[in-house]
Design a protein around this motif. Sequence first.
Motif, PDB file in Angstrom:
ATOM      1  N   VAL A 174       0.858  -1.182   0.000  1.00  0.00           N
ATOM      2  CA  VAL A 174       0.000   0.000   0.000  1.00  0.00           C
ATOM      3  C   VAL A 174       0.895   1.232   0.000  1.00  0.00           C
ATOM      4  O   VAL A 174       1.890   1.293   0.729  1.00  0.00           O
ATOM      5  CB  VAL A 174      -0.942   0.008   1.225  1.00  0.00           C
ATOM      6  CG1 VAL A 174      -1.782   1.287   1.251  1.00  0.00           C
ATOM      7  CG2 VAL A 174      -1.844  -1.221   1.214  1.00  0.00           C
ATOM      8  N   VAL A 175       0.559   2.202  -0.820  1.00  0.00           N
ATOM      9  CA  VAL A 175       1.311   3.457  -0.911  1.00  0.00           C
ATOM     10  C   VAL A 175       0.473   4.546  -0.248  1.00  0.00           C
ATOM     11  O   VAL A 175      -0.659   4.809  -0.671  1.00  0.00           O
ATOM     12  CB  VAL A 175       1.593   3.815  -2.386  1.00  0.00           C
ATOM     13  CG1 VAL A 175       2.445   5.073  -2.477  1.00  0.00           C
ATOM     14  CG2 VAL A 175       2.266   2.641  -3.110  1.00  0.00           C
ATOM     15  N   LEU A 176       1.012   5.135   0.813  1.00  0.00           N
ATOM     16  CA  LEU A 176       0.230   6.135   1.545  1.00  0.00           C
ATOM     17  C   LEU A 176       1.113   7.317   1.913  1.00  0.00           C
ATOM     18  O   LEU A 176       2.343   7.228   1.859  1.00  0.00           O
ATOM     19  CB  LEU A 176      -0.424   5.527   2.789  1.00  0.00           C
ATOM     20  CG  LEU A 176       0.429   4.976   3.915  1.00  0.00           C
ATOM     21  CD1 LEU A 176      -0.365   4.967   5.214  1.00  0.00           C
ATOM     22  CD2 LEU A 176       0.886   3.564   3.604  1.00  0.00           C
ATOM     23  N   PRO A 177       0.504   8.451   2.273  1.00  0.00           N
ATOM     24  CA  PRO A 177       1.320   9.598   2.679  1.00  0.00           C
ATOM     25  C   PRO A 177       2.069   9.290   3.969  1.00  0.00           C
ATOM     26  O   PRO A 177       1.576   8.540   4.814  1.00  0.00           O
ATOM     27  CB  PRO A 177       0.288  10.715   2.886  1.00  0.00           C
ATOM     28  CG  PRO A 177      -1.022  10.025   3.071  1.00  0.00           C
ATOM     29  CD  PRO A 177      -0.927   8.741   2.302  1.00  0.00           C
ATOM     30  N   GLY A 178       3.251   9.864   4.123  1.00  0.00           N
ATOM     31  CA  GLY A 178       3.985   9.713   5.372  1.00  0.00           C
ATOM     32  C   GLY A 178       3.171  10.240   6.543  1.00  0.00           C
ATOM     33  O   GLY A 178       2.379  11.172   6.400  1.00  0.00           O
ATOM     34  N   PHE A 179       3.410   9.643   7.702  1.00  0.00           N
ATOM     35  CA  PHE A 179       2.685  10.076   8.897  1.00  0.00           C
ATOM     36  C   PHE A 179       3.235  11.412   9.401  1.00  0.00           C
ATOM     37  O   PHE A 179       4.426  11.696   9.263  1.00  0.00           O
ATOM     38  CB  PHE A 179       2.795   9.027  10.009  1.00  0.00           C
ATOM     39  CG  PHE A 179       2.093   7.746   9.677  1.00  0.00           C
ATOM     40  CD1 PHE A 179       0.703   7.689   9.676  1.00  0.00           C
ATOM     41  CD2 PHE A 179       2.803   6.603   9.336  1.00  0.00           C
ATOM     42  CE1 PHE A 179       0.044   6.514   9.348  1.00  0.00           C
ATOM     43  CE2 PHE A 179       2.153   5.427   9.008  1.00  0.00           C
ATOM     44  CZ  PHE A 179       0.766   5.379   9.014  1.00  0.00           C
TER      45      PHE A 179
END
Length: 380
Positions: A43-48
């Motif tokens: 899964v590719v998600l924005p950095g926290f």
Amino acid sequence: MLVIKGGHVLGVGIADVVVDGGVIVRIGVGLAAPEVIDASGLVVLPGFVDTHRHLVQAALRGSGADLPIDVYLSDVLPRNQSMSRSEVHASVLLGAVEALNAGVTTVLDWGHVGDPAVAFEALTASGIRALFGVYPDEVHRFASSAGLVTAAVSSLGPSMSFEDSARHIALARSLGLLTTMHVNGTGVVARMADLLGPDLHFVHGNKLTDEELRLLAAAGSGLTVTPVVESVMGHGVPAYGRFSAAGGAPALGVDVVINSSADMFEQMRAALWLERLGGNDLAAASLLVSASLDGARAIGLDGSIGSLSVGKRADIVLLDGFGHLPSDLVAGGIVATAGVSDVRTVLVDGRVVKRDGVMVDHDLAALRAAVGSVARKVLA
Ligand SMILES: [Zn+2]
């Protein structure tokens, strides 16, 4: 230029993400670039975005499991000042690298031990994106910083002295900087009503009234909830649900690793559990927004980070373990069950800082060894 190829891009589906010059320039299918990061099955998600952390406490990890907030403030916190320059540097660097390892690509750090230039240098060396909170009398030294680490004004908050806070806010506004402050009493935000705005960021707020939370939300001021620390140390019931009900978008912070883990997974989960226990039927996926885009907004960075959008800086996390799910279940599944060991690859500003589970520029074990004697010295 690089392409993150074939991953499940959160909110999009299977797609490629092209990064050039530190910026997300295209999201789509069939895209190419000279450097390829294979994201199939990930899964590719924005950095926290961790909007409240005292990174210097990394050396004291786990030392406060039974520590109430009043004893911490009166007894433990002052003893932090016994840390030497090299110990502060090593602790902040360790904290920042632990954050990166957990997929936290942006942190708002409070630099309150010793010379703030030491923590600033450590943040810069880590490779993380940071808003560095500095006390007003020192902030001029960092106000023009324009790299990955930029300055904010740390004010202890109106529970200490309203006049002091008003002065700190005026200074920050004259420099175009965010003001960040702890707040936990009742009535203090109401007293500040005329000063509120989107360049103010409050932390905790457990005892703010519903009306005060409405004032914050209406003014666009940020509020960060640190659900683990607030639960363990006795701040009171976290204000996550009440701030949401007041029209706000709460952010999440780790705060201190003396009694919280160094990642946002635990913060998201703690907030989810506390809200569900309190009867709030919120969607698990909403916590992922709190830990990214709403965090960025709370500290004034949503124009450049917090989501996977063309034009935003490429702060990106590739997460293992959720490739089997239908797309509508992925975000909630991450909130409910993901952990640091699922964080495969991390990019900050388009640069790979963790690749296939291994930190690129730093050796976590060596960083931990470097602070091995600090806890016993500070706590002695
Ligand atoms: Zn704090």
